[in-house]
Design an enzyme around this catalytic site. Sequence first.
Site, mmCIF file in Angstrom:
data_model
loop_
_atom_site.group_PDB
_atom_site.id
_atom_site.type_symbol
_atom_site.label_atom_id
_atom_site.label_comp_id
_atom_site.label_asym_id
_atom_site.label_seq_id
_atom_site.Cartn_x
_atom_site.Cartn_y
_atom_site.Cartn_z
ATOM 1 C CE LYS A 44 0.350 -0.226 -1.547
ATOM 2 N NZ LYS A 44 -0.063 -0.884 -0.282
ATOM 3 C CG ASN A 68 -3.880 -2.174 5.731
ATOM 4 O OD1 ASN A 68 -3.868 -2.543 4.549
ATOM 5 N ND2 ASN A 68 -2.966 -2.564 6.600
ATOM 6 N N GLY A 71 -5.437 -3.671 -0.393
ATOM 7 C CA GLY A 71 -5.500 -4.477 -1.618
ATOM 8 C C GLY A 71 -4.490 -4.046 -2.670
ATOM 9 C CG ASN A 126 5.097 -6.830 0.628
ATOM 10 O OD1 ASN A 126 5.144 -7.691 1.519
ATOM 11 N ND2 ASN A 126 4.143 -5.923 0.560
ATOM 12 C CB CYS A 129 0.516 -8.125 0.208
ATOM 13 S SG CYS A 129 -1.057 -7.210 0.138
ATOM 14 C CG ASN A 131 -4.727 -6.631 3.522
ATOM 15 O OD1 ASN A 131 -5.152 -7.378 4.406
ATOM 16 N ND2 ASN A 131 -3.944 -5.608 3.770
ATOM 17 N N GLY A 248 6.768 -1.838 13.258
ATOM 18 C CA GLY A 248 5.640 -2.361 14.016
ATOM 19 C C GLY A 248 5.548 -1.722 15.385
ATOM 20 N N GLY A 270 4.691 3.192 10.574
ATOM 21 C CA GLY A 270 3.513 3.029 9.719
ATOM 22 C C GLY A 270 2.288 3.726 10.286
HETATM 23 O O1 LIG Z 1 -3.319 -3.991 1.485
HETATM 24 C C1 LIG Z 1 -2.178 -3.583 1.166
HETATM 25 O O2 LIG Z 1 -1.901 -2.907 0.146
HETATM 26 C C2 LIG Z 1 -1.103 -3.964 2.133
HETATM 27 N N1 LIG Z 1 -1.388 -3.811 3.459
HETATM 28 C C3 LIG Z 1 -0.516 -4.210 4.440
HETATM 29 O O3 LIG Z 1 -0.784 -4.074 5.652
HETATM 30 N N2 LIG Z 1 0.679 -4.744 4.087
HETATM 31 C C4 LIG Z 1 1.036 -4.916 2.776
HETATM 32 O O4 LIG Z 1 2.149 -5.425 2.504
HETATM 33 C C5 LIG Z 1 0.108 -4.491 1.760
HETATM 34 I I1 LIG Z 1 0.662 -4.694 -0.220
#
Ligand SMILES: O=C(O)c1[nH]c(=O)[nH]c(=O)c1I
Length: 310
Positions: A44, A68, A71, A126, A129, A131, A248, A270
Amino acid sequence: VDLAVAWLGIQMDNPLINASGVMCRTVEELEALRHSAAGALITKSCTLEPRKGNPEPRYASTALGSINSMGLPNAGYRYYLDYARRYDHEHDKPLLMSVSGMSLEDNLEMMAAFDEAALPVLVELNLSCPNLPGKPQIGYDFEASARLLAEVSKVYRRPFGVKLPPYFDPVHFGEMADVLDGCPSIGFVTCINSIGNGLVIDLERESVVIRPKDGLGGIGGDYVLPTALANVREFARRLPGRHVIGCGGIRSGREAFMHILAGATVVQVGTCLYEEGPACLTRIRDELVCLMQDKGYRTLADFRGCLRTL
Ligand SMILES: O=C(O)c1[nH]c(=O)[nH]c(=O)c1I
């Protein structure tokens, strides 16, 4: 049929990896993946300190995929670095580590620590993100991305990869490819992260389905397959010397085949993994074998990047 893949110094017996964030936040989840049919596993995305993440409900599945807004809940980078130190890299499947610092300084501190640890892992930085309330996706800011990659390359002296958001315009494919082209340390790009800030509505309740950001969240699953394939093909074309990891919309051997046909070296699963569990990796792997046999291909290289145009 031979599904083996060797890339960036790692050997995989099949091209399937979990997508970062799915089934990989705790040692228990990572161990379940290690014992699954996955050819490699990724942790993660981690931050400097542990994070609880956004309030729940923060994940919902739909008929066509998922939304999702987790966060960035994670145990902090030291937890994942500790798992990597104890990992049997020599005999077990490859371990990849996802890093997603809350600031440039946090990213540099974590990447320096990973460099110091000198473990035979691949790091996926990454940039996407979607979110974190109030925080933009770095991958949509080309100057900030270039600055971050230049700084990271100074503290992390080995090849690493980046997790990109989806782009939707050839000009942007070109601009981000130029940024990556200018960073020799980039050995791979993972396309795509979820499509950010979608809105799923529950018609009966006349309500959103997740709590954070008034219902906005990253979209995954069937919805994103065409966008994911476009990003894989466009970055594979523009970055011939680097690997593209396809992510994806993969839920069977068919979409895995499409991603590789579009140019992916290996692929990540995923939403399907979240919904079905690690057994889906066995199913997808076997479906890919059957598809290759039906089409007369012996190895992934026989068709990788060979998507025909009209
Ligand atoms: O909300 C998340 O933890 C999250 N959710 C995503 O869909 N992609 C991301 O890179 C992350 I860091």
